[in-house]
Scaffold this active site. Structure first.
Site, PDB file in Angstrom:
ATOM      1  CG  PHE A  62      -1.834   1.246   1.217  1.00 18.07           C
ATOM      2  CD1 PHE A  62      -3.064   1.200   0.590  1.00 18.07           C
ATOM      3  CD2 PHE A  62      -1.443   2.441   1.822  1.00 18.07           C
ATOM      4  CE1 PHE A  62      -3.894   2.306   0.559  1.00 18.07           C
ATOM      5  CE2 PHE A  62      -2.265   3.554   1.798  1.00 18.07           C
ATOM      6  CZ  PHE A  62      -3.490   3.489   1.168  1.00 18.07           C
ATOM      7  CG  ASP A 100       5.764   3.793   1.747  1.00 18.02           C
ATOM      8  OD1 ASP A 100       5.796   4.403   2.834  1.00 18.02           O
ATOM      9  OD2 ASP A 100       4.724   3.680   1.070  1.00 18.02           O
ATOM     10  CE  LYS A 118       0.324   6.244   7.641  1.00 17.10           C
ATOM     11  NZ  LYS A 118      -1.065   6.705   7.720  1.00 17.10           N
TER      12      LYS A 118
END
Length: 386
Positions: A132, A216, A245
């Site tokens: 993802f 990532d 984040k």
């Protein structure tokens, strides 16, 4: 305004892309949240690993207030001290190259994809099964999940989906490959750590073919796994990482950080963003990065992760626990529904956790979580026994 009034506004005016839980949070402090009725909750999701430093950390609040009172925006046509200092801090804390600041994790991955194709024009991007990387078109094209991709086809071409075995990634990477893009621990798919053998195979294949390796670290970074960046525990150094984040301490910000090899791959005009590197978000990110880099805090993350993992393994409805540090996934046994358990934990035990699938529970408390809070969260989960 009551919860019922908010739900009425949502039905009438909000595009229905989220399945919200029937709780309105109005205040946060540390590892606690409070709803509109004054009920206190233990937050073991941290906004999906956003408030790693805890809700309303006093240094974060002070940085926001101080910078917002001075300057909020000028655009990237001019200099701000905050953006330059944050770029330097990110580079020095990781790969030693250069930084592109943006506004989110998906944007950071979009920048990484463009960087890879600037490095090798027209090249393919190899991604892994269950990955993802975001929901914008390039990031979505790197997310091989049928339910997320199918409604929005055709996607960006040139993405190759690879199984999660070293031999598969070795075979998938060739002269046409621009990059391998992967999460060292796949977060949205259920906290699935990739093996060191797979990461080493990806590194070797990229070196062999002149491709670039991109990690990532949007969910794994900022101390979440017990080191500032998860790659530090793998023995494999990527050519670039993406982060977001927790970087902003609660404010939206993201970044692409390169090693020296890719530092000057982008040229003026190749990429940009109106709001990227804004002084308020950067001032806050400088504080969050400093807090999350503290060696004592990182040791605490490892210790609390071990304690929580051991406690979860004792619960009768938990079949297995996986992850690293305070990035933890629990696989539930039998016919226990993770979606139902997460909802009941919220509404019956005032514990915020998240289901990443029918049988997978995700827990990512703020890194400042205490032993007592770990034990209390475990006790609240135990009370949900079917």
């Amino acid at each position: 305004m009551s919860l019922q009034e908010l739900q009425a506004l949502e039905r009438q005016h909000v595009i229905p892309t989220y399945a919200r839980n029937p709780v309105e949070f109005v205040r946060g402090q540390g590892v606690s949240l409070w709803d509109d009725a004054g009920n206190e909750y233990l937050d073991f999701l941290a906004g999906i690993s956003v408030v790693n430093v805890g809700h309303c950390h006093p240094r974060v609040v002070a940085a926001i207030q101080e910078q917002a009172a001075k300057l909020t925006h000028v655009s990237n046509l001019y200099y701000t001290e905050q953006a330059m200092r944050l770029s330097a801090a990110l580079s020095e804390s990781s790969l030693g190259g250069k930084v592109f600041l943006c506004n989110s994790g998906a944007e950071a991955n979009e920048a990484a994809i463009k960087l890879a194709r600037r490095h090798r024009a027209g090249g393919e991007i190899v991604v892994l099964r269950d990955a993802f990387h975001g929901r914008t078109y390039g990031a979505l094209s790197a997310t091989p999940q049928e339910a997320k991709q199918a409604p929005f086809a055709p996607l960006v071409p040139g993405f190759i989906v690879c199984e999660k075995q070293p031999e598969a990634i070795d075979a998938a990477v060739g002269p046409q490959t621009a990059a391998v893009l992967l999460e060292p621990i796949q977060g949205e798919s259920g906290i699935l750590p990739l093996s060191e053998e797979l990461l080493q195979a990806a590194r070797a294949a990229c070196d062999r073919e002149g491709a670039v390796l991109i990690f990532d670290e949007i969910q794994t970074g900022m101390g979440r796994t017990g080191t500032l960046w998860a790659y530090e525990q793998t023995g494999v150094v990527p050519d670039a990482i993406t982060t977001a984040k927790a970087l902003g301490g609660g404010l939206p910000i993201g970044a692409l950080v390169t090693g020296e090899k890719l530092a000057d791959t982008f040229q003026p005009g190749d990429h940009g963003s109106t709001f990227a590197g804004g002084p308020v978000a950067c001032a806050t990110a400088l504080v969050a990065l400093e807090i999350c880099s503290d060696p004592d805090l990182l040791e605490h993350v490892v210790a609390m992760g071990e304690r929580f993992t051991a406690a979860l393994e004792e619960l009768p409805f938990v079949a297995s626990v996986r992850g690293r540090g305070l990035l933890i996934g629990a696989e539930l046994s039998g016919d226990v529904s993770a979606i139902d358990l997460a909802r009941r934990a919220l509404l019956e035990q005032r514990l915020v956790v998240n289901a990443t699938g029918p049988s997978s529970l995700r827990m990512e408390p703020p890194l400042i979580v205490t032993e007592e809070q770990i034990d209390e969260a475990t006790a609240r989960l135990a009370r949900l026994l079917p």
